[in-house]
Scaffold this active site. Structure first.
Site, PDB file in Angstrom:
ATOM      1  N   LYS A  76       0.699  -1.159   0.048  1.00 51.40           N
ATOM      2  CA  LYS A  76       0.381  -0.063  -0.045  1.00 51.40           C
ATOM      3  C   LYS A  76       0.711   1.404  -0.002  1.00 51.40           C
ATOM      4  CE  LYS A  76      -3.962   2.098   2.508  1.00 51.40           C
ATOM      5  NZ  LYS A  76      -4.749   2.178   3.734  1.00 51.40           N
ATOM      6  N   SER A 145      -9.587   2.058   2.428  1.00 53.09           N
ATOM      7  CA  SER A 145      -8.611   2.600   1.835  1.00 53.09           C
ATOM      8  C   SER A 145      -7.438   1.962   0.846  1.00 53.09           C
ATOM      9  CB  SER A 145      -7.839   3.580   2.453  1.00 53.09           C
ATOM     10  OG  SER A 145      -7.197   3.107   3.600  1.00 53.09           O
ATOM     11  N   SER A 169     -10.279  -0.239   6.539  1.00 48.65           N
ATOM     12  CA  SER A 169      -9.524  -0.098   5.153  1.00 48.65           C
ATOM     13  C   SER A 169      -8.992  -1.477   4.919  1.00 48.65           C
ATOM     14  CB  SER A 169      -8.448   1.032   5.337  1.00 48.65           C
ATOM     15  OG  SER A 169      -9.071   2.168   5.154  1.00 48.65           O
TER      16      SER A 169
END
Lengths: 425, 425
Positions: A76, A145, A169
């Site tokens: 990420k 996210s 997320s």
């Protein structure tokens, strides 16, 4: 599944554990295994936009002989990497190349993982999406996210990915993308070098095709033994609708019923388990804590680059500035009281079962959905697992969530793997 | 004080609050006030080496009209700054210029502080010193790890500085350098952008000439009201020798006696207060937690730049690798139990009084002393204040420490300011 969604379905998650078994048995070479994932990237990335930056050509890095056998890992893009830019989903960091790796990235490399790129994150891991599409149907959101990490695993571009959860997320995108997602007990995967948003909530987690794959990969990042053999006895599961049940879609209600039926059929005890009333206040406390901390975590950006923040984030941080230290302290006390109350809940059940999300992914690429069923558990710091395997009538995945007591990650993963198997029966 | 130490004494801490009062009264201009600190820098820095990098010429930055009135602020070089390199006391980061500011730095600028440079830290805020000398006598250590921040305030180069404490890195150098030092309740000053060593212990703190100066400056960084008028009644003080009393020097014992006498003379109730036995185990737990977390926080440096770490740090991290997750978890449980026991202690007293350090600064520039009387309180997360004002016969400062209950920072600072005044009588 309708013909339409079948045509556009790019989902094909691959279990790293199965590949590693084949490598270890000499059935395929590590390079061949890697190439399979690279092919998925080549053929699907243009449609799905899982990556901010990627490079599948770094063969040297894959020479490592660690347990991950040079298989690709997605990171990420809020975690620092010294070989890829780290943009945090924000134009402020467009040209930012850190000197070193985040600790979790260093641990993934140490375990023989090949970092193939930085996956799309919403802006600072908050809500504003950055273009990733859901592999099950590119008209749908992958969630956020950790959008690119979840979608990339679902598309078979990499077997393992690192994400983070401050609201929902990890678990939400895992649910939407039909992959296993695991948010460990708070702090279990080191967060150093991950961009903070709310330090007392930010928790790193992982994505993989299956729950045992999550346990395997997370063992590398936590340096703890999280894998376990098949559970000796079926778990005692507390069905936990929570105070948010009214938000659950019809199809998710059906999925929860199916999950409970299949669990019972496989031998589990399933009891309905209500939460003490303090938990309703805890849900509100989450937002107070998150937002109070966020405007401080982003103090430099807020003071110097407000014009480069999304409207949604500006709105949140403007509101954050009005939260008093007294409100924040009170919210922290509520969280503490709820954590204490939660230890009582786990005296009666092994794990809790609750939806991973309100329903399937929204058919709206401007949204990443809502963390309704995640915020509470992030605040509690408990291990959470998205168990995949169920679907809505439109073919989109519906994940159910297993929640365990803090620091019982191994048992929580074991019960989740048990349920995953039961759902497949 | 002997003639020798008089000759070499460069200590002359300046209260920012007094200067601001003069500015507000129109007695001196902000530029003139700033120039006084710049003069101290010009005349003393060559001898004392408080800075890694400094620039007193940035007039534009000082135009700010915040409460700090453009006065100079020193920043420990483990906090990121976008206008100075951030080296963490390590050659690995020799050329590292971050994109943004650490949150605490952004908050200091917002309050009108002029960041004049990065102050010397030991390597990664651990033990290996980087050349700073004690302004009271340059043959003595300034303490660590916030060496330059403490020494720079003592030398009058800046009225305010940010430091950090993981073991005893605020209170110890404050004691050795004869300035006020304040380590807030864990987490009160945002740590984002400060290089982590042990995330559950790392706490940012401040240095200033006096305790009220610390309260004033820390109010800016915490965005909390920490200043208070003179205490209405003298505090109830618990003299707390702790299990480490055998390590206290003769002169520090005398200083503690003096502090208690003066406190009593000024009207305080002083009672001896022993700690429950769990605290002996807590002292051991500190090292386990710190070192287990450090080898993970420095995972990238450990994997890639081991040859550039000091011998002392390599030794520690090698040992850290042998700590099992089970030992770490057990140490965390001890810490939790001790924190619970501590709330009982504060039912009988307002604050605890204990030495800030074993004695005065060591006459040894290869050492920064030991955090004997600091580790426990860092682990407890309680506010700690070094109260200056007492001296050894060789002219070196001896600080005494006030410890309050977690989240009672304002009252702890108030009691400390009260004691500071009593010591001056």
């Amino acid at each position: 599944m309708t013909l339409d969604t079948q045509i556009s379905c790019l989902a094909a998650p691959v279990s790293g554990l199965e590949i590693i078994e084949q490598i270890n048995a000499g059935k395929i070479g590590p390079d061949e295994a890697f190439a399979g994932f690279a092919d998925a990237y080549d053929s699907k990335e243009d449609t799905l936009s899982c990556f901010v930056s990627a490079d599948y050509s770094k063969a040297a890095e894959r020479a490592g002989n660690g347990p991950l056998r040079g298989l690709p890992v997605g990171i990420k893009d809020i975690l620092e990497t010294n070989d890829f830019p780290t943009r945090h989903g924000s134009p402020i960091y467009a040209n930012h190349v850190p000197l070193g790796d985040a600790s979790a990235v260093a641990l993934a490399r140490k375990a023989g993982g090949a970092i193939v790129g930085k996956t799309v994150t919403t802006e600072f891991a908050y809500f504003t999406p950055r273009g990733t599409k859901n592999p099950w149907n590119p008209e749908y959101s992958p969630g956020g996210s950790s959008s690119g990490s979840a979608a990339g695993v679902a598309a078979g571009m990499f077997p393992y990915a690192i994400g983070s959860q401050t609201g929902g997320s990890v678990i939400r995108p895992a649910s939407y993308c039909g992959v296993a997602g695991y948010k460990p007990t708070y702090g279990l995967i080191p967060t150093q070098g991950a961009k903070p948003f709310s330090h007392s909530l930010d928790t790193l987690g992982v994505f993989a095709a299956t729950v045992p794959d999550c346990a395997f990969f997370a063992s590398m990042l936590t340096e703890r033994e999280l894998e376990s053999p098949q559970a000796p006895t079926p778990p005692v599961i507390g069905f936990c609708p929570t105070s948010q049940w009214e938000h659950v879609s019809e199809e998710m209600r059906d999925a929860m019923d199916t999950a409970m039926e299949k669990a019972r059929a496989a031998g589990a005890t399933v009891v309905e388990h209500d939460l003490p009333s303090i938990f309703m206040r805890a849900v509100e406390a989450h937002s107070v804590i998150q937002n109070y901390e966020a405007v401080r975590a982003l103090a430099w950006e807020w003071a110097n680059h407000r014009d480069k923040l999304s409207h949604k984030l500006v709105e949140t941080l403007e509101e954050s500035e009005t939260i008093s230290p007294e409100s924040y302290d009170a919210a922290r006390r509520v969280a503490k009281a709820a954590r204490l109350a939660l230890s009582g809940v786990f005296q009666n059940v092994d794990v809790l079962l609750t939806p991973s999300s309100e329903g399937h992914a929204p058919k709206d690429l401007a949204s990443t959905g809502t963390p309704t069923f995640n915020k509470l558990w992030t605040l509690m710091g408990t291990p959470c697992v998205n168990v995949p395997g169920l679907f809505a009538t439109n073919g989109m995945p519906l994940g159910v969530q297993i929640v365990g007591a803090a620091m019982t990650d191994r048992q929580t993963l074991q019960a989740s793997a048990w349920l995953e198997k039961a759902l497949a029966e």
